[in-house]
Design a protein around this motif. Sequence first.
Motif, PDB file in Angstrom:
ATOM      1  N   ALA A 158       0.821  -1.209   0.000  1.00 40.51           N
ATOM      2  CA  ALA A 158       0.000   0.000   0.000  1.00 40.51           C
ATOM      3  C   ALA A 158       0.855   1.258   0.000  1.00 40.51           C
ATOM      4  CB  ALA A 158      -0.927  -0.015   1.221  1.00 40.51           C
ATOM      5  N   GLU A 159       1.959   1.259   0.729  1.00 41.78           N
ATOM      6  CA  GLU A 159       2.839   2.426   0.753  1.00 41.78           C
ATOM      7  C   GLU A 159       3.461   2.675  -0.619  1.00 41.78           C
ATOM      8  OE1 GLU A 159       5.618   1.583   3.798  1.00 41.78           O
ATOM      9  OE2 GLU A 159       4.288   2.197   5.438  1.00 41.78           O
ATOM     10  N   HIS A 160       3.825   1.625  -1.339  1.00 39.39           N
ATOM     11  CA  HIS A 160       4.396   1.795  -2.674  1.00 39.39           C
ATOM     12  C   HIS A 160       3.359   2.382  -3.631  1.00 39.39           C
ATOM     13  CE1 HIS A 160       8.470   0.254  -2.490  1.00 39.39           C
ATOM     14  NE2 HIS A 160       8.057  -0.711  -1.687  1.00 39.39           N
ATOM     15  N   VAL A 161       2.133   1.935  -3.554  1.00 40.36           N
ATOM     16  CA  VAL A 161       1.094   2.483  -4.422  1.00 40.36           C
ATOM     17  C   VAL A 161       0.885   3.966  -4.134  1.00 40.36           C
ATOM     18  CG1 VAL A 161      -1.343   2.347  -5.025  1.00 40.36           C
ATOM     19  CG2 VAL A 161      -0.027   0.245  -4.681  1.00 40.36           C
ATOM     20  N   VAL A 162       0.859   4.326  -2.862  1.00 42.52           N
ATOM     21  CA  VAL A 162       0.702   5.739  -2.497  1.00 42.52           C
ATOM     22  C   VAL A 162       1.874   6.555  -3.018  1.00 42.52           C
ATOM     23  CG1 VAL A 162       0.628   7.336  -0.565  1.00 42.52           C
ATOM     24  CG2 VAL A 162      -0.737   5.259  -0.496  1.00 42.52           C
ATOM     25  N   SER A 163       3.092   6.050  -2.856  1.00 39.23           N
ATOM     26  CA  SER A 163       4.278   6.790  -3.276  1.00 39.23           C
ATOM     27  C   SER A 163       4.309   7.020  -4.779  1.00 39.23           C
ATOM     28  CB  SER A 163       5.537   6.040  -2.831  1.00 39.23           C
ATOM     29  OG  SER A 163       6.704   6.675  -3.293  1.00 39.23           O
ATOM     30  N   GLU A 164       3.837   6.058  -5.552  1.00 33.06           N
ATOM     31  CA  GLU A 164       3.907   6.180  -7.012  1.00 33.06           C
ATOM     32  C   GLU A 164       2.794   7.041  -7.589  1.00 33.06           C
ATOM     33  OE1 GLU A 164       6.270   5.273  -8.838  1.00 33.06           O
ATOM     34  OE2 GLU A 164       7.408   4.043  -7.412  1.00 33.06           O
ATOM     35  N   THR A 165       1.765   7.348  -6.826  1.00 36.23           N
ATOM     36  CA  THR A 165       0.607   8.053  -7.393  1.00 36.23           C
ATOM     37  C   THR A 165       0.333   9.413  -6.774  1.00 36.23           C
ATOM     38  OG1 THR A 165      -0.866   6.912  -5.827  1.00 36.23           O
ATOM     39  CG2 THR A 165      -0.529   5.896  -7.987  1.00 36.23           C
ATOM     40  N   ARG A 166       0.932   9.740  -5.653  1.00 38.21           N
ATOM     41  CA  ARG A 166       0.497  10.933  -4.932  1.00 38.21           C
ATOM     42  C   ARG A 166       1.170  12.217  -5.399  1.00 38.21           C
ATOM     43  NH1 ARG A 166       2.855  11.131   1.139  1.00 38.21           N
ATOM     44  NH2 ARG A 166       1.815  13.136   0.969  1.00 38.21           N
ATOM     45  N   ARG A 167       2.312  12.130  -6.091  1.00 37.48           N
ATOM     46  CA  ARG A 167       3.071  13.351  -6.351  1.00 37.48           C
ATOM     47  C   ARG A 167       2.623  14.105  -7.597  1.00 37.48           C
ATOM     48  NH1 ARG A 167       9.439  12.348  -4.786  1.00 37.48           N
ATOM     49  NH2 ARG A 167       9.087  11.752  -2.597  1.00 37.48           N
ATOM     50  N   HIS A 168       2.195  13.405  -8.636  1.00 38.94           N
ATOM     51  CA  HIS A 168       1.906  14.110  -9.880  1.00 38.94           C
ATOM     52  C   HIS A 168       0.473  13.932 -10.355  1.00 38.94           C
ATOM     53  CE1 HIS A 168       2.615  10.025 -11.286  1.00 38.94           C
ATOM     54  NE2 HIS A 168       2.035  10.333 -12.415  1.00 38.94           N
ATOM     55  N   GLN A 180      -7.928   0.771 -11.670  1.00 36.58           N
ATOM     56  CA  GLN A 180      -7.136  -0.065 -12.563  1.00 36.58           C
ATOM     57  C   GLN A 180      -6.198  -0.995 -11.791  1.00 36.58           C
ATOM     58  OE1 GLN A 180      -5.205   2.289 -15.624  1.00 36.58           O
ATOM     59  NE2 GLN A 180      -6.900   3.745 -15.679  1.00 36.58           N
ATOM     60  N   ILE A 181      -5.616  -0.494 -10.716  1.00 36.27           N
ATOM     61  CA  ILE A 181      -4.679  -1.315  -9.941  1.00 36.27           C
ATOM     62  C   ILE A 181      -5.404  -2.509  -9.315  1.00 36.27           C
ATOM     63  CG2 ILE A 181      -3.264  -1.326  -7.854  1.00 36.27           C
ATOM     64  CD1 ILE A 181      -2.335   1.446  -8.528  1.00 36.27           C
ATOM     65  N   VAL A 182      -6.555  -2.243  -8.704  1.00 35.49           N
ATOM     66  CA  VAL A 182      -7.302  -3.330  -8.081  1.00 35.49           C
ATOM     67  C   VAL A 182      -7.816  -4.305  -9.136  1.00 35.49           C
ATOM     68  CG1 VAL A 182      -9.318  -3.882  -6.665  1.00 35.49           C
ATOM     69  CG2 VAL A 182      -7.904  -1.903  -6.110  1.00 35.49           C
ATOM     70  N   GLY A 183      -8.247  -3.774 -10.271  1.00 37.61           N
ATOM     71  CA  GLY A 183      -8.710  -4.647 -11.342  1.00 37.61           C
ATOM     72  C   GLY A 183      -7.617  -5.513 -11.920  1.00 37.61           C
ATOM     73  N   ALA A 195       4.716  -2.300  -7.081  1.00 38.93           N
ATOM     74  CA  ALA A 195       5.227  -0.943  -7.286  1.00 38.93           C
ATOM     75  C   ALA A 195       5.416  -0.647  -8.768  1.00 38.93           C
ATOM     76  CB  ALA A 195       6.547  -0.765  -6.533  1.00 38.93           C
ATOM     77  N   ALA A 196       5.921  -1.623  -9.540  1.00 36.24           N
ATOM     78  CA  ALA A 196       6.086  -1.416 -10.982  1.00 36.24           C
ATOM     79  C   ALA A 196       4.739  -1.224 -11.674  1.00 36.24           C
ATOM     80  CB  ALA A 196       6.833  -2.607 -11.591  1.00 36.24           C
ATOM     81  N   LEU A 197       3.732  -1.982 -11.266  1.00 34.58           N
ATOM     82  CA  LEU A 197       2.399  -1.815 -11.852  1.00 34.58           C
ATOM     83  C   LEU A 197       1.849  -0.433 -11.563  1.00 34.58           C
ATOM     84  CD1 LEU A 197      -0.182  -2.920 -13.213  1.00 34.58           C
ATOM     85  CD2 LEU A 197      -0.848  -3.821 -10.960  1.00 34.58           C
ATOM     86  N   ALA A 198       1.957   0.019 -10.321  1.00 34.66           N
ATOM     87  CA  ALA A 198       1.461   1.351  -9.976  1.00 34.66           C
ATOM     88  C   ALA A 198       2.222   2.433 -10.729  1.00 34.66           C
ATOM     89  CB  ALA A 198       1.583   1.561  -8.468  1.00 34.66           C
ATOM     90  N   ARG A 200       3.682   2.153 -13.706  1.00 34.16           N
ATOM     91  CA  ARG A 200       3.302   2.134 -15.114  1.00 34.16           C
ATOM     92  C   ARG A 200       1.919   2.754 -15.328  1.00 34.16           C
ATOM     93  NH1 ARG A 200       0.266  -1.294 -18.041  1.00 34.16           N
ATOM     94  NH2 ARG A 200       0.118  -2.811 -16.337  1.00 34.16           N
ATOM     95  N   LEU A 201       0.955   2.410 -14.482  1.00 31.57           N
ATOM     96  CA  LEU A 201      -0.387   2.971 -14.643  1.00 31.57           C
ATOM     97  C   LEU A 201      -0.396   4.475 -14.369  1.00 31.57           C
ATOM     98  CD1 LEU A 201      -2.529   0.168 -12.970  1.00 31.57           C
ATOM     99  CD2 LEU A 201      -2.204   0.619 -15.404  1.00 31.57           C
ATOM    100  N   ALA A 202       0.398   4.928 -13.391  1.00 33.98           N
ATOM    101  CA  ALA A 202       0.465   6.367 -13.117  1.00 33.98           C
ATOM    102  C   ALA A 202       1.077   7.123 -14.284  1.00 33.98           C
ATOM    103  CB  ALA A 202       1.265   6.609 -11.843  1.00 33.98           C
ATOM    104  N   TYR A 203       2.096   6.526 -14.924  1.00 36.19           N
ATOM    105  CA  TYR A 203       2.706   7.187 -16.077  1.00 36.19           C
ATOM    106  C   TYR A 203       1.746   7.219 -17.262  1.00 36.19           C
ATOM    107  CZ  TYR A 203       5.657   7.856 -20.159  1.00 36.19           C
ATOM    108  OH  TYR A 203       6.169   8.306 -21.337  1.00 36.19           O
ATOM    109  N   GLU A 204       1.071   6.118 -17.522  1.00 33.87           N
ATOM    110  CA  GLU A 204       0.155   6.072 -18.655  1.00 33.87           C
ATOM    111  C   GLU A 204      -1.018   7.026 -18.483  1.00 33.87           C
ATOM    112  OE1 GLU A 204      -0.997   2.028 -18.909  1.00 33.87           O
ATOM    113  OE2 GLU A 204       0.894   1.329 -19.826  1.00 33.87           O
ATOM    114  N   HIS A 205      -1.403   7.295 -17.263  1.00 38.50           N
ATOM    115  CA  HIS A 205      -2.544   8.190 -17.038  1.00 38.50           C
ATOM    116  C   HIS A 205      -2.187   9.634 -17.331  1.00 38.50           C
ATOM    117  CE1 HIS A 205      -5.937  10.140 -15.027  1.00 38.50           C
ATOM    118  NE2 HIS A 205      -6.560   8.973 -15.159  1.00 38.50           N
ATOM    119  N   ASP A 206      -0.959  10.059 -17.025  1.00 39.95           N
ATOM    120  CA  ASP A 206      -0.559  11.448 -17.271  1.00 39.95           C
ATOM    121  C   ASP A 206       0.948  11.478 -17.510  1.00 39.95           C
ATOM    122  OD1 ASP A 206      -0.240  14.157 -17.444  1.00 39.95           O
ATOM    123  OD2 ASP A 206      -1.434  14.624 -15.666  1.00 39.95           O
TER     124      ASP A 206
END
Length: 521
Positions: A158-168, A180-183, A195-198, A200-206
């Motif tokens: 959970a901490e890795h998902v937060v770290s990869e998505t909260r800044r941008h 998408q992550i849960v799916g 962490a790699a999945l989160a 990649r999805l964060a980058y693809e979104h923006d």
Amino acid sequence: MRSMTGEAGRASCAPVSCAPAPPDDPVVLALESVLGVLSGLPGVPGGVDPGTGPGTAVAVPAVRIDRIALFERLRAVVAAGHGAEIVAFARAVVEEGIAGGDLDPRTAERGIADQVALACRISPSAGSRRLGSARALHLDLPRVCALLRAGRISEEVAEHVVSETRRHLDRQARRSVDEQIVGAGIHELGRRAAAALARRLAYEHDPAAYVARGRTARKDRRVGLRPAPDTMAVLSACLPVEQGVACLAALRRHADSVVATGSDRNRDQVMADTLVERLTGQQRATDVNVELGIVIEVDDLVDPAAGGTAEIVGHGPVPAGIARDILAGSEGRHWWRRLFARPCDGPLVGADPRRRFFDGVLAGLIRIRDGDRCRDPFCDAPARHIDHVVPARRGGPTSLANGRAVCVRGNLVRELPGWSVEVLADGLGNLPHTVRTTTPTGHTYLSRARRSGSRGPRRRAGLRVLGSRARRRRSTSLLRRQPGRPPRLPAPPVRRRGSPGGARRRAGRVRRRRARLPGSA
């Protein structure tokens, strides 16, 4: 009234009294009941399960694996509940501030993370990060939070998902990535894959925001130092990736060339020595080129058989033998400064009450006493300020007892409404210097200064050794036992040099003597 004990960094910190929760609070009652049950669960020596009588068979390995899995799920559930309480506490404090007329968003949340840090026994900076992560998880990633609450993912994932998505990403974008992550079945992935999945999805979104985040992160480059086991230290640098790779490649090339010539050092040792030599400009890494403060008993310094410890300011305790090796192995110049201590128990003493600001020997004495670290409970940040416990504007003296080393944040937080700091023990008697901090919720925490070096049956004054890059000079004089508190610390010895005019006069006298010798022209 509850009492807890804890320890943080350079000071011993113990919350001695906490504001009692309502007696009918169901959450407190449930947590206390669970703690009472879990405290008896760990196995006792010999392999007998707790709660069983003599001769009872030990649990089979399969049962213990089931227990381990349940404990892991329990950790995740507790982490989710812990974060929920942090978010609820922050919301309650902000609502109280708004009800009191504080509508400025810059001041409404001041002190929240600091109270969370004290309750969690962590530093204020870590408290801020924990508060931000809890908010992002519970408010912006509800599906990931639900998996954590159910124990299906670990707290680290959970901490890795937060770290990869909260800044941008903004809140709406994070909610989309959450779906998408849960799916994608994050609960079936390991920590690194999640962490790699989160990422990649964060980058693809923006993608644009992700690239901008990487450029912004370059502004946060920094260098840090933290203690390591066995009298070592870890020097770290957060650099842009190309600079970090270039630094490591340069060290490796030089180390390979030195090892190829037949050096008695291995590759890693050469790289470490080269790093020190290039940063400090020294000829050898062992020649101390910066100020180094060491507090050590005189007996431990002069007696090789003594088994005491020394205190390196800013690092921590080291064996007295290591301290002697540092002094003997450095080609730097040595200054010896006397720091007076009580003969009976060893705390450092000395003060100058007539000054408004802490400076000079008094400031150095306070930093040595506090280990050059923040004295706030559980905070291990480097000391940046010397704070008056009783403010000078209220008549507080500029003295050793009324001073404490704090970080910038700790010096500002104490000025917020509801916070108070007071001295319980001045450190000049049998008790160490003790400061009590009271938060707006009524919880109190103690911070005690640690004693410098080891304390044996014989008590002598301590020494502070300062090294610089020059030829070595040793002092053979010993310090006498101080019968009581000295009125003022003596100034360090000053080496006086002759004036240029005096040198010319001496040269003239030499020429005249030579002219009077027989046979001189």
